[in-house]
Design an enzyme around this catalytic site. Structure first.
Site, PDB file in Angstrom:
ATOM      1  N   TRP A 353       0.540  -1.468   0.071  1.00 49.28           N
ATOM      2  CA  TRP A 353       0.013  -0.071  -0.278  1.00 49.28           C
ATOM      3  C   TRP A 353       1.055   0.923   0.121  1.00 49.28           C
ATOM      4  O   TRP A 353       0.141   2.079   0.446  1.00 49.28           O
ATOM      5  CB  TRP A 353      -1.114  -0.329   1.382  1.00 49.28           C
ATOM      6  CG  TRP A 353      -0.394   0.374   2.939  1.00 49.28           C
ATOM      7  CD1 TRP A 353       0.866  -0.405   3.090  1.00 49.28           C
ATOM      8  CD2 TRP A 353      -0.803   0.923   3.785  1.00 49.28           C
ATOM      9  NE1 TRP A 353       1.636   0.238   4.434  1.00 49.28           N
ATOM     10  CE2 TRP A 353       0.437   0.850   4.697  1.00 49.28           C
ATOM     11  CE3 TRP A 353      -1.634   1.640   4.200  1.00 49.28           C
ATOM     12  CZ2 TRP A 353      -0.001   1.549   5.842  1.00 49.28           C
ATOM     13  CZ3 TRP A 353      -1.978   2.265   5.068  1.00 49.28           C
ATOM     14  CH2 TRP A 353      -0.787   2.175   6.021  1.00 49.28           C
ATOM     15  N   ASP A 354       2.305   1.149   0.049  1.00 53.00           N
ATOM     16  CA  ASP A 354       3.441   2.667   0.568  1.00 53.00           C
ATOM     17  C   ASP A 354       2.499   2.914  -0.938  1.00 53.00           C
ATOM     18  O   ASP A 354       3.227   4.467  -1.329  1.00 53.00           O
ATOM     19  CB  ASP A 354       4.350   1.322   0.010  1.00 53.00           C
ATOM     20  CG  ASP A 354       4.837   0.768   1.123  1.00 53.00           C
ATOM     21  OD1 ASP A 354       3.781  -0.412   1.636  1.00 53.00           O
ATOM     22  OD2 ASP A 354       5.412   1.219   2.594  1.00 53.00           O
ATOM     23  N   GLU A 492      -0.777  -4.688  11.168  1.00 52.80           N
ATOM     24  CA  GLU A 492       0.012  -5.996  11.194  1.00 52.80           C
ATOM     25  C   GLU A 492       0.184  -6.951  12.548  1.00 52.80           C
ATOM     26  O   GLU A 492       1.117  -8.140  12.938  1.00 52.80           O
ATOM     27  CB  GLU A 492       1.579  -5.838  10.727  1.00 52.80           C
ATOM     28  CG  GLU A 492       1.436  -5.231   9.131  1.00 52.80           C
ATOM     29  CD  GLU A 492       2.378  -5.261   8.041  1.00 52.80           C
ATOM     30  OE1 GLU A 492       3.671  -5.874   8.396  1.00 52.80           O
ATOM     31  OE2 GLU A 492       2.187  -5.842   7.635  1.00 52.80           O
ATOM     32  N   LYS A 612       2.646  -1.885  15.905  1.00 51.80           N
ATOM     33  CA  LYS A 612       3.834  -2.042  15.638  1.00 51.80           C
ATOM     34  C   LYS A 612       3.553  -0.390  14.976  1.00 51.80           C
ATOM     35  O   LYS A 612       5.022   0.127  14.446  1.00 51.80           O
ATOM     36  CB  LYS A 612       4.040  -2.605  14.007  1.00 51.80           C
ATOM     37  CG  LYS A 612       4.569  -2.408  12.982  1.00 51.80           C
ATOM     38  CD  LYS A 612       4.690  -3.597  12.298  1.00 51.80           C
ATOM     39  CE  LYS A 612       6.194  -3.448  11.072  1.00 51.80           C
ATOM     40  NZ  LYS A 612       6.075  -4.577   9.840  1.00 51.80           N
ATOM     41  N   GLN A 613       2.631   0.272  14.350  1.00 53.41           N
ATOM     42  CA  GLN A 613       2.876   1.609  13.007  1.00 53.41           C
ATOM     43  C   GLN A 613       1.135   1.533  13.832  1.00 53.41           C
ATOM     44  O   GLN A 613       0.731   1.430  14.567  1.00 53.41           O
ATOM     45  CB  GLN A 613       3.554   0.746  11.547  1.00 53.41           C
ATOM     46  CG  GLN A 613       2.121   0.208  11.515  1.00 53.41           C
ATOM     47  CD  GLN A 613       2.396  -0.407   9.487  1.00 53.41           C
ATOM     48  OE1 GLN A 613       3.391  -1.449  10.058  1.00 53.41           O
ATOM     49  NE2 GLN A 613       2.639   0.647   9.046  1.00 53.41           N
TER      50      GLN A 613
HETATM   51  C1  BGC Z   1       4.891  -2.098   7.267  1.00 52.35           C
HETATM   52  C2  BGC Z   1       3.760  -2.098   6.005  1.00 52.35           C
HETATM   53  C3  BGC Z   1       4.567  -1.573   4.821  1.00 52.35           C
HETATM   54  C4  BGC Z   1       5.424  -3.301   4.693  1.00 52.35           C
HETATM   55  C5  BGC Z   1       6.569  -2.475   2.940  1.00 52.35           C
HETATM   56  C6  BGC Z   1       5.675  -2.671   6.538  1.00 52.35           C
HETATM   57  O1  BGC Z   1       6.795  -3.151   7.161  1.00 52.35           O
HETATM   58  O2  BGC Z   1       4.333  -3.000   8.385  1.00 52.35           O
HETATM   59  O3  BGC Z   1       3.357  -0.784   6.104  1.00 52.35           O
HETATM   60  O4  BGC Z   1       3.452  -1.714   3.649  1.00 52.35           O
HETATM   61  O5  BGC Z   1       6.255  -2.291   5.488  1.00 52.35           O
HETATM   62  O6  BGC Z   1       7.000  -0.873   3.383  1.00 52.35           O
END
Ligand code: BGC
Length: 796
Positions: A353-354, A492, A612-613
């Site tokens: 999704w970046d 995540e 995590k984020q």
């Molecule tokens: C993140 C995701 C991201 C992916 C690729 C993961 O560590 O949790 O949000 O899309 O890395 O950058």
């Protein structure tokens, strides 16, 4: 070369070398080569990798007793390899020299961002005082996306004789750049053929295993003084050996020029014939370099963001890497946004999704590239429909990890390097990726005014994602609301309820709120379609009034959980245990990957209020406070400022920032609400790659989303920039640490609009053109116009 345009390392540190290689990668949007030392082959310190955008290959491996398929961005033959040693007249031959040699005295790496040139200078001196200076200069051509070149200059000090040079084209490469993937089969290339043509040309041709993309590289090596080569080849590579006389104060040079062709190039041609033909016409190094520099100048004119000081230098590096991954050449390709750039093999080159963080910059500077990236998603709409159908749903379900075909590429198992255990990977349940795709479509159309796209491919994507949400939402009579169950949110870490038999959590606030947004925009887009197009699309997608009534209903009655006066990340989040953060910090120091720590302890992060984020707070990144109020209001919830502030501080205390995206999003959210800590997070996002804050991950590839997000944080975050019909809305927020900056953007039909921010005021200049004036809406509702050819100042 001004300091603001240079990135440099001035000593050799083997531990840092993977980071140097990633941050000194050169690329042109079509292919990229890591900034590796030409002297070295792949090992634990060096990893020369060359990657072609969109060139994936699929292999099956056995791990933990299970067969797993993996589709990887393929590491191509190494065209940069150059070995050398000294042959003094008065002594025996020296050893083959590398940065590891005892004789190394100086080592400098310079990356010139303006010109896209990587220089590496080494100086060796033996015990008898015999010196050799070696200077490499490398480019990956920004003007001609099939070409790269490397010039090496040798100069002797205190001795004379010859330098023996081996110019190698090495096809004996694998995907071996990421330690965690070493159990997976990484031999993606086969069917090698090698050979030589006249004029110092060596070539290699090979193909990927599945789907069998044919790849050809032709490398021309030219020496000065001109000397014939001894040419040897085996099935995996070629070697051209030269003996170049050196005397003090006169240098010898070797130039390797590469042409890369594949069977996916257009117009179609046999790749080897095309490569060996084109190499004969490739210009000599000086002309190639000046055309390359001129191409970069054009790209910078369109893409530059100028911020004074060190933050500005890092931001420029971020722009540089973004443009090397996604350049104007990308507009001709069928590729998505690789999360780790074309800079390494982490995440196997996959598309997540970046792009949510990357497209805003491209919308403003390179709208054609943004559109091409959306077309990558459009071409994979059939695959997303098929995924939805197999899951028993309707509409389109985009994969969490996408690569060539658009099918789900998330691995079934992932390794926890801390415990050594292979674990099921449920991250594919991140269905919110579909909303990100739809959001990007909508925002692209708003930013560029490209109604043509919105009303054709864009509408189809949006409507199919909306349809998926309407079908996935299940009415709960007890709540009298719709629920979306069994998903994973951006966080995540939480992929199941503690002790649950099945993976997934329910009613992730971010997923539900963005699904409601997509449904509402789906209805909007249908409403604005010209009548004929609306009928055609409704017929083709079999959309009827009954279905649209359901969209309307779901868009107003999706469930968003709350607890203790804050938005709940998901249903039941507030019931999870609190983690003793201090104890874990004391015990482990770096606890970004708390999930791995807890699993290795025999526990699971699923039991804790630990993310995590940014997850819920992603809402504050996508939407301004008033938009968020509107979205929640439509859902029948009151999200006042106080509740949002409480929500922000609640999750800030419960987030480990295990992704580089996390500090970026927190920086945005806090900057928007003028939070005191905003800069701390923004700074961490700025440093994410250059200081490798995730502890060694940057060497495996840059974090493109976080890099692009920092640029956008300045361009849209601090300015509060939005495109409105006929112009711009500017509503700056103060971030004291970045008080002044300048950039140019595209706005509707105006190209090269220049926005200059200074403390207390800002200016907009519209270049002379036959277009009408540009409207500027300001905080407090004022409206002005700027005529083409004019610059106007405004108070902030
Ligand atoms: C993140 C995701 C991201 C992916 C690729 C993961 O560590 O949790 O949000 O899309 O890395 O950058």
């Amino acid at each position: 070369m001004s300091a603001g345009w240079t990135w440099r390392y001035d000593r050799y540190d083997p531990e840092r070398e993977p980071l140097v290689e990633a941050l000194c990668t050169l690329g042109n949007g079509r292919f990229a080569t890591r900034g590796s030392a030409p002297e070295c082959t792949a090992g634990t310190t060096h990893y020369p990798g060359t990657y072609l955008a969109g060139c994936y290959d699929r292999l099956t491996s056995t791990v933990a007793g299970q067969q797993v398929e993996n589709e990887d961005l393929v590491n191509l033959p190494n065209w940069t390899l150059l070995r050398y040693r000294c042959l003094p007249d008065d002594g025996p031959p020296g050893d083959w020299l590398t940065p590891e040699a005892e004789e190394l005295r100086r080592y400098e790496v310079h990356l010139d961002l303006r010109a896209g040139v990587l220089a590496r200078r080494l100086f060796y001196e033996d015990a008898r005082g015999r010196g050799l200076r070696v200077s490499h200069v490398r480019v990956v051509h920004m003007g001609d996306p099939g070409v790269a070149a490397q010039r090496t200059l040798f100069r002797a000090y205190g001795w004379k004789g010859a330098v023996e040079v081996r110019s190698v084209l090495d096809g004996d490469v694998t995907n071996g750049g990421v330690e965690r993937y070493r159990h997976l089969d990484g031999r993606h290339l086969g069917g090698h053929r090698t050979g030589f043509d006249s004029g110092g040309v060596a070539w290699i041709s090979c193909r990927t295993v599945d789907p069998g993309i044919r790849i050809a590289m032709a490398v021309r090596t030219v020496t000065r003084p001109a000397r014939p080569a001894r040419e040897t080849a085996d099935s995996l590579g070629t070697v051209q050996t030269y003996r170049l006389p050196v005397v003090p104060r006169r240098s010898a040079t070797v130039v390797k020029t590469l042409v890369l062709r594949t069977s996916t190039d257009r117009p179609a041609a046999d790749p080897l014939t095309a490569a060996t033909d084109l190499i004969t016409r490739a210009p000599a190094f000086p002309r190639l370099l000046s055309a390359h520099t001129a191409a970069w100048q054009r790209v910078w004119e369109q893409g530059e963001l100028h911020v004074p000081g060190e933050a500005g230098r890092i931001l420029r590096l971020h722009v540089f890497h973004l443009l090397q991954t996604l350049s104007p050449h990308t507009a001709d390709l069928d590729v998505g946004v690789p999360a780790r750039g074309l800079h390494g093999e982490a995440y196997r080159g996959h598309v997540f999704w970046d792009e949510l963080f990357v497209l805003p910059y491209l919308d403003l500077h390179f709208p054609e590239v943004a559109r091409a990236l959306l077309m990558y998603r459009y071409r994979r709409l059939p695959a997303a429909r098929e995924a939805a159908r197999r899951a028993g749903h309707e509409g389109a379900m985009y994969p969490w990890q996408s690569a060539s075909s658009g099918r789900e590429e998330t691995q079934a198992l992932h390794l926890n390097p801390r415990s050594g255990r292979w674990l099921p990977d449920h991250s594919r349940l991140q269905r919110h990726v579909g909303s990100a795709v739809a959001f990007n479509v909508w925002r692209y159309a708003q930013a560029t005014g490209d109604r043509g796209f919105l009303h054709s491919e864009g509408a189809e994507i949006l409507l199919e994602v909306a349809r998926h949400w309407a079908g996935a939402a299940v009415y709960d009579p007890a709540l009298r609301r719709y629920r979306i169950r069994g998903v994973v949110g951006p966080d995540e870490y939480h992929d199941a309820y503690p002790d649950a038999a099945a993976p997934g959590i329910d009613d992730n606030a971010y997923t539900n709120a963005t699904a409601a947004w997509v449904l509402a925009r789906g209805l909007d887009v249908l409403g604005e379609l010209p009548g004929a197009r609306r009928s055609e699309l409704s017929e083709r997608l079999s959309l009827d009034d009954g279905e649209l009534a359901r969209w309307e209903d779901v868009s107003r009655r999706l469930y968003v959980p709350f607890h203790q006066g804050v938005v709940s990340q998901f249903e039941g989040y507030g019931d999870l245990a609190e983690l003793d953060w201090e104890a874990y910090r004391t015990r482990y120091g770096d606890i970004r990957r708390l999930d791995r720590i807890l699993e290795a302890e025999g526990d699971t992060v699923n039991r804790y209020q630990a993310s995590k984020q940014a997850d819920t707070l992603m809402l504050g990144y996508l939407f301004r406070p008033e938009e968020l109020n509107g979205l929640f209001g439509r859902l029948g919830y009151a999200l006042d400022d106080e509740t949002w502030r409480a929500t922000v501080s609640y999750y800030l205390r419960r987030t480990s920032h295990g992704s580089t995206l996390s500090s970026l999003v927190h920086g945005w959210v806090l900057a928007r609400q003028r939070g005191a800590d905003a800069w701390r997070y923004c700074e961490e996002a700025l440093l994410a790659d250059v200081a490798d804050v995730q502890g060694g991950t940057t060497g495996e590839g840059i974090h493109l989303g976080a890099m692009a997000g920092t640029i956008d944080l300045v361009e849209r975050g601090i300015t509060g920039l939005d495109t409105v019909p006929g112009g711009l809305r500017v509503a700056p927020v103060a971030l004291a640490e970045i008080p002044r900056f300048t950039f140019t953007l595209c706005c509707g039909r105006h190209r090269g609009v220049r926005l200059r921010m200074l403390p207390g005021r800002f200016a907009i200049r519209v270049p002379a053109s036959p277009e009408g004036p540009l409207t500027v809406e300001r905080p407090g509702g004022g409206r002005s116009t700027v005529e083409p050819g004019q610059e106007r100042w405004f108070r902030r």
